[in-house]
Structure formats: structure tokens, C-alpha cells
Motif scaffolding. Structure first.
Motif, PDB file in Angstrom:
ATOM      1  N   TYR A  11      96.154  32.383  37.475  1.00 49.81           N
ATOM      2  CA  TYR A  11      94.727  32.419  37.759  1.00 49.81           C
ATOM      3  C   TYR A  11      94.523  33.115  39.101  1.00 49.81           C
ATOM      4  CZ  TYR A  11      96.181  28.278  40.394  1.00 49.81           C
ATOM      5  OH  TYR A  11      96.839  27.415  41.227  1.00 49.81           O
ATOM      6  N   GLN A  12      93.258  33.546  39.326  1.00 49.47           N
ATOM      7  CA  GLN A  12      92.900  34.257  40.560  1.00 49.47           C
ATOM      8  C   GLN A  12      92.292  33.278  41.552  1.00 49.47           C
ATOM      9  OE1 GLN A  12      90.253  37.583  40.055  1.00 49.47           O
ATOM     10  NE2 GLN A  12      91.049  38.635  41.869  1.00 49.47           N
ATOM     11  N   ARG A  13      92.742  33.345  42.774  1.00 48.10           N
ATOM     12  CA  ARG A  13      92.262  32.459  43.825  1.00 48.10           C
ATOM     13  C   ARG A  13      90.979  33.006  44.451  1.00 48.10           C
ATOM     14  NH1 ARG A  13      96.376  29.552  46.714  1.00 48.10           N
ATOM     15  NH2 ARG A  13      95.468  30.391  48.654  1.00 48.10           N
ATOM     16  N   LYS A  14      90.348  32.200  45.300  1.00 42.84           N
ATOM     17  CA  LYS A  14      89.119  32.615  45.953  1.00 42.84           C
ATOM     18  C   LYS A  14      89.348  33.743  46.956  1.00 42.84           C
ATOM     19  CE  LYS A  14      86.746  28.162  45.549  1.00 42.84           C
ATOM     20  NZ  LYS A  14      86.115  27.030  46.278  1.00 42.84           N
ATOM     21  N   ASP A  15      90.600  33.854  47.484  1.00 47.16           N
ATOM     22  CA  ASP A  15      90.899  34.935  48.426  1.00 47.16           C
ATOM     23  C   ASP A  15      91.349  36.207  47.717  1.00 47.16           C
ATOM     24  OD1 ASP A  15      93.304  34.109  47.472  1.00 47.16           O
ATOM     25  OD2 ASP A  15      94.216  33.648  49.410  1.00 47.16           O
ATOM     26  N   SER A  16      91.078  36.290  46.385  1.00 50.32           N
ATOM     27  CA  SER A  16      91.366  37.464  45.555  1.00 50.32           C
ATOM     28  C   SER A  16      92.842  37.612  45.201  1.00 50.32           C
ATOM     29  CB  SER A  16      90.881  38.768  46.227  1.00 50.32           C
ATOM     30  OG  SER A  16      89.477  38.694  46.425  1.00 50.32           O
ATOM     31  N   ARG A  17      93.714  36.744  45.729  1.00 48.58           N
ATOM     32  CA  ARG A  17      95.112  36.799  45.316  1.00 48.58           C
ATOM     33  C   ARG A  17      95.293  36.077  43.991  1.00 48.58           C
ATOM     34  NH1 ARG A  17      99.354  34.748  49.332  1.00 48.58           N
ATOM     35  NH2 ARG A  17      97.963  32.924  49.373  1.00 48.58           N
ATOM     36  N   TRP A  18      96.395  36.406  43.315  1.00 46.27           N
ATOM     37  CA  TRP A  18      96.717  35.767  42.040  1.00 46.27           C
ATOM     38  C   TRP A  18      97.835  34.754  42.262  1.00 46.27           C
ATOM     39  CZ3 TRP A  18      94.404  36.378  37.266  1.00 46.27           C
ATOM     40  CH2 TRP A  18      93.432  37.391  37.184  1.00 46.27           C
ATOM     41  N   GLU A  19      97.696  33.614  41.608  1.00 48.34           N
ATOM     42  CA  GLU A  19      98.671  32.526  41.721  1.00 48.34           C
ATOM     43  C   GLU A  19      99.154  32.146  40.330  1.00 48.34           C
ATOM     44  OE1 GLU A  19      99.006  27.878  43.303  1.00 48.34           O
ATOM     45  OE2 GLU A  19      97.288  29.133  43.865  1.00 48.34           O
TER      46      GLU A  19
END
Length: 432
Positions: free
Chosen positions: A22-30
Motif C-alpha cells: 500500500y501507499q503511505r501518506k508520504d507517497s512512499r510504498w510499504e
């Protein structure tokens, strides 16, 4: 109707056990998933990436390693923390005290300053190789700050580097210490593999030694003939015993009636215990050897001399039970024996060599007399015959050259000998 396979990659439903992305709020993917952990358990891990594909690739690699039975690393500290833990809690129970002291000096002097800040789980083979290459080409006088502590700098601080580089043998030793420490981390399942094993440092050239020739050995024994430790030097040259093995001999280890001796222990000076009797260097070093007739006579004479010294010392005599002792009966310090040996070499007019070179002299002279390599291996107490063959390869090469020359002389016609009618003719033999 749209099937999950036809849906976009970002919306496709992942199978059970594949983890989540999923995509995090800081635009990185986790990406997160369950992998094998130490103790045959499972734990949830998280990896990150700038794109969904990158995060998914990292998670897929972790799950693939887990499926192959590789547990996820559990170490969170630095390499310096692991090295300190390994020295204080593991190596101290597995190594001899002097070996542990050398390992500690190697770790504190080279490994921690060079790689200590690296995370144990983040250390790669490239990091180790790059650091070893830097260590190989960097002046140690400047790297360790020796020049900065001098009253008058005379190295890089003054613009004149002394180029005090580490030898290839020292680099190999440092690399082996790092491999041993990381191997323990692998056994405790803190890291999946030992990255130091993937780095090749090359095979260093063996240390050169200058053994005594037969004439020099006779000259040395003649000089020591009147010395109170003449039996020790004669035994060293005839049997190749190590310095610690000679000083650790007790009278109960000698069987003068049958002409044999049993090597069970060694005498060393340690930091904590001073002069200490320890087991032999390896299991193969504990051995039984035959004593030459000359050594038997010298040992019997030495025993009588020791009795006279006992009577002269009286109540101050230290009954240590060792064969070779001081004039008061105490064990001989290895450093003092080296000092005495150097003095006798100078008195004999011989070049300065190490005491250990007497052991090399024994093996070299035996090889030159045609003694089998396996016999020399048993006499010296080497664990494997490959050690004996490697250390004395130059001697075997010289013997091969002599053998080839002898064969060449045999194949050539002797001077002044011409074939005559009385010589038997050359004939062929049928081989079946």
C-alpha cells in the motif's frame, strides 16, 4: 465482467501469504508480510520503496528466502556491538588466552575503527572488500593516529609519509577474525549468511625462514656444550619441539629407559596468569616421540646437574617438576630463553635467527636426508600432512631438482665409456 487478473496491478487482490502493498501518506510504498524468524517462528516484516514495484520486489525476496529456510535477521545493532559481544561472551570460552588477546587487539585496532559503525544486517561483501583494499594501501602510522601523538610529527603530518603498510599475512589474519565473528552471528541466526566469506584476499606468501645448515647446527651445539641448558638445545634440534613444548616437559613425561617422550603440555606466559601450563597447541600436537641416543645421554647428565643445583639451592628450591628450570628450580620464562638463545648464536658466530627456526632446521635437515614426509609430520605434531608439505615446499623442490640431476647423469653416457661388443644388446620386452 472484470476479473481480478484483468484489474490494474495496484488494485489486484493478492493471494493469501503474499503480503500486502500500500501507499503511505508520504507517497512512499510499504509492503508487509510474514517470514521465518529465529526459533522456527514467524514474524511480520515491513519493507519500503519509492514505487510499488520496488517495495513488492523487496518483499518477494524476503518471502523467497523464508521459503528456502533462511530466517530473517534478528540483529539490530552495529557490527562493533556484535564484535564486542562475541569477544566477551563467546570467543573467550573457545580460544586460548594469548589467541584471545590477539583477536581483541585486531578488533580494537582495525575492525571497529574501519567497519564498526555499519549495521550488522546491512554489512555487504562489497563493504568488506572496499575496506580491506583501503587498509591494504593506507599508511597505518597515519590511520591509527600514531603520528599525531608524537612530539615531532615525521609522517603525513610533516608531508613525508613513511608508507608503513600492513603485510599480506596481517590482512589475511584480520579477514579471518572478521569471518569467525560473522560465522557466530550466522549460527545464532542473527544474519542469513556470512558476507566475509564471499571476499577473496588472496593466498599470502609463507613467511620466509632461514634454518641452520648441518655445519651451522654442529657449530651451535659445540658452543652450547658447556651451557647448563645444552640438553634443551640439543633436544630442540633433534626433535623439532616447539619452545613452549620444551619448557613444559616434566620428568614424568620422559621415559629414558625406553628412549621415548610424551608431549602433553606447553608453557606460556599469559596476561592474566603469568607463566601458565596449557594443553598442546592442537590435538595432533599431543604425541609420543622417540629420543635419539645423544639426547638420552644429555638428559641423564642434565638430571644429575639439576640434583646438584637442588642441593645448592636448599630450601629456596622450587619443585616445579619441569625438566628445564632455572637455577632455583622454577619454570623458565620463554622470553628469557630467547634472550639466552640469541646470546649463544652471537657467541657461536652465527647469524641471528628465531628460536622457532630450530624447529624448521630439524625438518629441513630430515628432508635432505631422505626422511619420509609423513614421519616428519608425526614428529613435528602437525595436524595435517598438507601443513608440512606447504611449509617445506622449497626444500622438496630442491630435492626434486637434485633427483632430476641424478637421473640426467644416469641417462647420459659416462665419460670415456664406449659401447663394445661385450656389452649386452638393447632388447625390447613384451609387456602384457
Amino acid at each position: 465482467m472484470t476479473t481480478p487478473r484483468d484489474a490494474p496491478a495496484s488494485r489486484r487482490t493478492r493471494a493469501n501469504g503474499d503480503g500486502t502493498v500500500y501507499q503511505r501518506k508520504d507517497s512512499r510504498w510499504e509492503a508487509a508480510g510474514y517470514v521465518l524468524a529465529p526459533g522456527n517462528t514467524r514474524k511480520r516484516i515491513h519493507v519500503y520503496g519509492t514505487t510499488r514495484k520496488e517495495a513488492l520486489a523487496k518483499l518477494t525476496e524476503k518471502i523467497a528466502n523464508s521459503n528456502r529456510g533462511l530466517p530473517a535477521p534478528s540483529a539490530q545493532g552495529s557490527l562493533a556491538a556484535h564484535l564486542t559481544y562475541w569477544l566477551e561472551n563467546v570467543a573467550v570460552h573457545q580460544l586460548r588466552e594469548n589467541t584471545h588477546t590477539r583477536y581483541t587487539a585486531c578488533v580494537n585496532r582495525h575492525l571497529i575503527p574501519g567497519l564498526g559503525k555499519k549495521k550488522l544486517t546491512k554489512l555487504t561483501a562489497k563493504d568488506v572488500r572496499t575496506w580491506l583494499n583501503q587498509l591494504r594501501t593506507t599508511c597505518q602510522c597515519c590511520m591509527r593516529g600514531l603520528d599525531a601523538r608524537r612530539d615531532q610529527p615525521r609522517c603525513c603530518a610533516s608531508g613525508q609519509c613513511c608508507r608503513k603498510l600492513l603485510s599480506p599475512l596481517t590482512l589475511t589474519y584480520i579477514h579471518s577474525v572478521l569471518k569467525s565473528a560473522l560465522e557466530h552471528a550466522v549460527r545464532e541466526e542473527e544474519i542469513p549468511r556470512n558476507v566475509a566469506r564471499n571476499v577473496r584476499t588472496g593466498t599470502p606468501r609463507p613467511r620466509r625462514f632461514e634454518p641452520l645448515t648441518a655445519d651451522e647446527a654442529r657449530q651451535f651445539l659445540t658452543t652450547t656444550n658447556e651451557h647448563r641448558l645444552h640438553a634443551l638445545f640439543e633436544l630442540a634440534l633433534h626433535t623439532g619441539l616447539r619452545k613452549g613444548e620444551l619448557l613444559g616437559l616434566r620428568w614424568e613425561d620422559l621415559y629414558l629407559d625406553t628412549g621415548t617422550a610424551t608431549v602433553r603440555r606447553t608453557l606460556q606466559r599469559t596476561t592474566a596468569g603469568g607463566l601458565t601450563t596449557l594443553p598442546t597447541k592442537t590435538r595432533a600436537s599431543e604425541r609420543r616421540i622417540a629420543l635419539p641416543t645423544r639426547c638420552l645421554h644429555s638428559l641423564k647428565h642434565h638430571h644429575e646437574q639439576q640434583k646438584r643445583e637442588h642441593e645448592a639451592a636448599g630450601t629456596t628450591w622450587q619443585n616445579s617438576g619441569h625438566v628445564f628450570t632455572t637455577a632455583q628450580g622454577g619454570p623458565i620464562d620463554p622470553t628469557n630463553l630467547t634472550r639466552t638463545f640469541t646470546t649463544l648464536l652471537r657467541k657461536a658466530g652465527l647469524r641471528r635467527i628465531r628460536f622457532h627456526d630450530l624447529r624448521h632446521s630439524t625438518a629441513t635437515l630430515l628432508l635432505e636426508q631422505g626422511v619420509e614426509l609423513v614421519v616428519i609430520k608425526e614428529l613435528l605434531g602437525h595436524a595435517h600432512i598438507g601443513v608440512t608439505a606447504t611449509v617445506y615446499a622449497h626444500v622438496r623442490l630442491r630435492l626434486q631438482r637434485d633427483a632430476i640431476d641424478i637421473l640426467g647423469n644416469a641417462l647420459d653416457n659416462p665419460a670415456g665409456h664406449e659401447p663394445t661388443d661385450d656389452d649386452p644388446p638393447l632388447c625390447g620386452v613384451t609387456v602384457r
